[in-house]
Design a protein around this motif. Structure first.
Motif, PDB file in Angstrom:
ATOM      1  N   HIS A  82       0.831  -1.199   0.000  1.00 46.55           N
ATOM      2  CA  HIS A  82       0.000   0.000   0.000  1.00 46.55           C
ATOM      3  C   HIS A  82       0.870   1.256   0.000  1.00 46.55           C
ATOM      4  O   HIS A  82       1.864   1.333   0.732  1.00 46.55           O
ATOM      5  CB  HIS A  82      -0.907   0.005   1.233  1.00 46.55           C
ATOM      6  N   PRO A  83       0.515   2.255  -0.805  1.00 50.29           N
ATOM      7  CA  PRO A  83       1.299   3.503  -0.864  1.00 50.29           C
ATOM      8  C   PRO A  83       1.489   4.178   0.491  1.00 50.29           C
ATOM      9  O   PRO A  83       2.518   4.824   0.721  1.00 50.29           O
ATOM     10  CB  PRO A  83       0.472   4.387  -1.810  1.00 50.29           C
ATOM     11  N   LEU A 133       3.796  14.219   0.514  1.00 48.77           N
ATOM     12  CA  LEU A 133       3.463  12.835   0.172  1.00 48.77           C
ATOM     13  C   LEU A 133       2.447  12.257   1.143  1.00 48.77           C
ATOM     14  O   LEU A 133       1.532  11.530   0.736  1.00 48.77           O
ATOM     15  CB  LEU A 133       4.737  11.987   0.170  1.00 48.77           C
ATOM     16  N   ASN A 134       2.588  12.556   2.422  1.00 48.83           N
ATOM     17  CA  ASN A 134       1.647  12.060   3.419  1.00 48.83           C
ATOM     18  C   ASN A 134       0.214  12.465   3.079  1.00 48.83           C
ATOM     19  O   ASN A 134      -0.726  11.669   3.188  1.00 48.83           O
ATOM     20  CB  ASN A 134       2.026  12.583   4.804  1.00 48.83           C
ATOM     21  N   ALA A 135       0.055  13.727   2.658  1.00 49.54           N
ATOM     22  CA  ALA A 135      -1.282  14.191   2.264  1.00 49.54           C
ATOM     23  C   ALA A 135      -1.728  13.536   0.968  1.00 49.54           C
ATOM     24  O   ALA A 135      -2.897  13.151   0.819  1.00 49.54           O
ATOM     25  CB  ALA A 135      -1.271  15.714   2.115  1.00 49.54           C
ATOM     26  N   ASP A 136      -0.800  13.376   0.018  1.00 41.94           N
ATOM     27  CA  ASP A 136      -1.148  12.805  -1.286  1.00 41.94           C
ATOM     28  C   ASP A 136      -1.671  11.370  -1.166  1.00 41.94           C
ATOM     29  O   ASP A 136      -2.666  11.010  -1.790  1.00 41.94           O
ATOM     30  CB  ASP A 136       0.068  12.830  -2.215  1.00 41.94           C
ATOM     31  N   VAL A 137      -0.990  10.527  -0.362  1.00 41.70           N
ATOM     32  CA  VAL A 137      -1.395   9.115  -0.279  1.00 41.70           C
ATOM     33  C   VAL A 137      -2.655   8.931   0.558  1.00 41.70           C
ATOM     34  O   VAL A 137      -3.238   7.847   0.570  1.00 41.70           O
ATOM     35  CB  VAL A 137      -0.261   8.232   0.295  1.00 41.70           C
ATOM     36  N   LYS A 138      -3.064   9.991   1.264  1.00 40.38           N
ATOM     37  CA  LYS A 138      -4.271   9.902   2.088  1.00 40.38           C
ATOM     38  C   LYS A 138      -5.443  10.660   1.482  1.00 40.38           C
ATOM     39  O   LYS A 138      -6.383  11.045   2.163  1.00 40.38           O
ATOM     40  CB  LYS A 138      -3.976  10.400   3.502  1.00 40.38           C
ATOM     41  N   GLY A 139      -5.346  10.883   0.147  1.00 37.87           N
ATOM     42  CA  GLY A 139      -6.502  11.426  -0.549  1.00 37.87           C
ATOM     43  C   GLY A 139      -6.299  12.691  -1.331  1.00 37.87           C
ATOM     44  O   GLY A 139      -7.117  13.053  -2.168  1.00 37.87           O
ATOM     45  N   ALA A 140      -5.187  13.405  -1.088  1.00 35.57           N
ATOM     46  CA  ALA A 140      -4.981  14.675  -1.783  1.00 35.57           C
ATOM     47  C   ALA A 140      -4.610  14.476  -3.245  1.00 35.57           C
ATOM     48  O   ALA A 140      -4.827  15.360  -4.073  1.00 35.57           O
ATOM     49  CB  ALA A 140      -3.893  15.490  -1.084  1.00 35.57           C
ATOM     50  N   SER A 141      -4.043  13.310  -3.564  1.00 39.52           N
ATOM     51  CA  SER A 141      -3.653  13.029  -4.944  1.00 39.52           C
ATOM     52  C   SER A 141      -4.589  11.990  -5.556  1.00 39.52           C
ATOM     53  O   SER A 141      -5.028  11.058  -4.869  1.00 39.52           O
ATOM     54  CB  SER A 141      -2.213  12.518  -4.994  1.00 39.52           C
ATOM     55  N   ASN A 195      -3.690   9.875  -7.773  1.00 39.80           N
ATOM     56  CA  ASN A 195      -2.906   8.668  -8.041  1.00 39.80           C
ATOM     57  C   ASN A 195      -1.824   8.545  -6.973  1.00 39.80           C
ATOM     58  O   ASN A 195      -0.765   9.166  -7.064  1.00 39.80           O
ATOM     59  CB  ASN A 195      -2.289   8.742  -9.440  1.00 39.80           C
ATOM     60  N   ALA A 196      -2.107   7.759  -5.939  1.00 41.23           N
ATOM     61  CA  ALA A 196      -1.176   7.621  -4.808  1.00 41.23           C
ATOM     62  C   ALA A 196       0.125   6.953  -5.228  1.00 41.23           C
ATOM     63  O   ALA A 196       1.199   7.313  -4.733  1.00 41.23           O
ATOM     64  CB  ALA A 196      -1.838   6.833  -3.686  1.00 41.23           C
ATOM     65  N   ASP A 197       0.061   5.972  -6.136  1.00 44.17           N
ATOM     66  CA  ASP A 197       1.281   5.287  -6.585  1.00 44.17           C
ATOM     67  C   ASP A 197       2.226   6.270  -7.277  1.00 44.17           C
ATOM     68  O   ASP A 197       3.441   6.256  -7.050  1.00 44.17           O
ATOM     69  CB  ASP A 197       0.928   4.140  -7.536  1.00 44.17           C
ATOM     70  N   TYR A 198       1.667   7.135  -8.129  1.00 44.06           N
ATOM     71  CA  TYR A 198       2.484   8.136  -8.806  1.00 44.06           C
ATOM     72  C   TYR A 198       3.070   9.122  -7.802  1.00 44.06           C
ATOM     73  O   TYR A 198       4.220   9.555  -7.941  1.00 44.06           O
ATOM     74  CB  TYR A 198       1.650   8.885  -9.845  1.00 44.06           C
ATOM     75  N   ALA A 199       2.284   9.470  -6.784  1.00 52.04           N
ATOM     76  CA  ALA A 199       2.766  10.406  -5.763  1.00 52.04           C
ATOM     77  C   ALA A 199       3.984   9.844  -5.029  1.00 52.04           C
ATOM     78  O   ALA A 199       4.945  10.571  -4.750  1.00 52.04           O
ATOM     79  CB  ALA A 199       1.642  10.714  -4.772  1.00 52.04           C
TER      80      ALA A 199
END
Length: 322
Positions: free
Chosen positions: A227-228, A292-300, A302-306
């Protein structure tokens, strides 16, 4: 039976340690002459009335030994607490009372009262600090009659994770499978799948500036379905550790470990890693992992790309360390 042997306080919330404490108490009573037919009754404080508890704790007509395990004692009612304290002051003949208490709850005062009554205390607090996990793993190997180096302990934790039950199982399995001859190669061999996708290897490669190794490990992790969020947490942990160790300056890893609340092996590793960084690049890397913490928890979207982008950014920062 000595009064102190009749009253036990199992204090804490670490389930594995609680199970082991209760098992050791029961085994001790059995070894003391009670035998394998020793009755063991487990009761939840919130599910049993004071009258039922009083009956359980009253002296046996035939003076037979028995163990009463009172679970969730932190949530016991006022009457139950008063009864337990009364029994603690003068335990009935043949009764061994084991009280499981978190240390908090509405019956918070019960734990210190039992300690004052000379209960034998079994420390089962949650293992949260890295140094405590290192001590736990080292203790598991010691109990198995196996001596291992510090880097082996570190490799087991990085490969398996923080769950004590899984760590204990891994130590036991490694000791059995290797005949007690455990090195890092053995850890990687038996736990290679888990180690490859733990995220820590990727983070270590990234902060060390190994672009090819980091990106290859990241792709393997993605293929294996890690998981990202776990990858992001591992990268953040490495960057934050470098920042903390770097700000503490050079020094003995064991002394700094106590000051920083980190395991000595982790301080030593970070001291080597921080040589490739400076305050400006570390500050920028901290911003990267925060984003990154925000991105993988919904801000992005595509979490994998983040995650891949963040690893690339950390590698870039490491490459311009000067």
């Amino acid at each position: 039976m000595a009064p102190s042997a009749q009253l036990h306080l199992v204090l804490g919330e670490e389930e594995l340690l609680i199970e082991r404490a209760v098992s050791s108490i029961v085994a001790e009573v059995r070894a003391g002459g009670a035998g394998d037919n020793l009755p063991v009754t487990r009761l939840r404080a919130g599910d049993v009335s004071a009258a039922e508890l009083a009956e359980m704790l009253s002296p046996s007509l035939f003076a037979e030994d028995r163990v009463i395990v009172l679970e969730a004692a932190a949530e016991a009612g006022k009457d139950a607490v008063a009864l337990v304290q009364e029994v603690a002051d003068e335990p009935p003949e043949g009764v061994v009372l084991v009280v499981l208490h978190t240390g908090g709850g509405r019956a918070k005062a019960l734990a210190p009262a039992l300690q004052k009554a000379n209960a034998r205390v079994h420390d089962c607090q949650k293992v949260t600090k890295p140094a405590e996990r290192v001590d736990f793993v080292r203790g598991e190997f010691r109990a198995l009659g196996v001596r291992v180096a510090a880097d082996v302990v570190a490799a087991v934790i990085e490969a398996v994770g923080n769950n004590l039950r899984e760590l204990a199982a891994a130590c036991s399995q490694l000791a059995a499978d290797t005949g007690g001859k455990i090195d890092i190669a053995a850890v990687r061999r038996y736990y290679s799948g888990k180690a490859e996708v733990s995220g820590f290897e990727i983070a270590d490669l990234a902060v060390a500036g190994d672009r090819a190794g980091a990106m290859e490990a990241l792709r393997w992790a993605s293929l294996r379905g890690l998981h990202p969020v776990l990858l992001a947490d591992a990268l953040a942990d490495s960057v934050h550790t470098i920042a903390r160790v770097g700000s503490a300056g050079n020094g003995d890893p064991f002394r700094l470990a106590g000051q920083l609340g980190l395991a000595p092996f982790k301080v030593k590793k970070a001291q080597a890693q921080v040589r490739g960084w400076n305050p400006e690049t570390i500050s920028a890397a901290l911003q990267v992992v925060a984003t990154l913490n925000a991105d993988v928890k919904g801000a992005s979207a595509n979490a994998d790309y983040a995650v891949e982008r963040a690893v690339e950014q950390v590698l870039e920062l490491r490459s311009r360390r000067r």
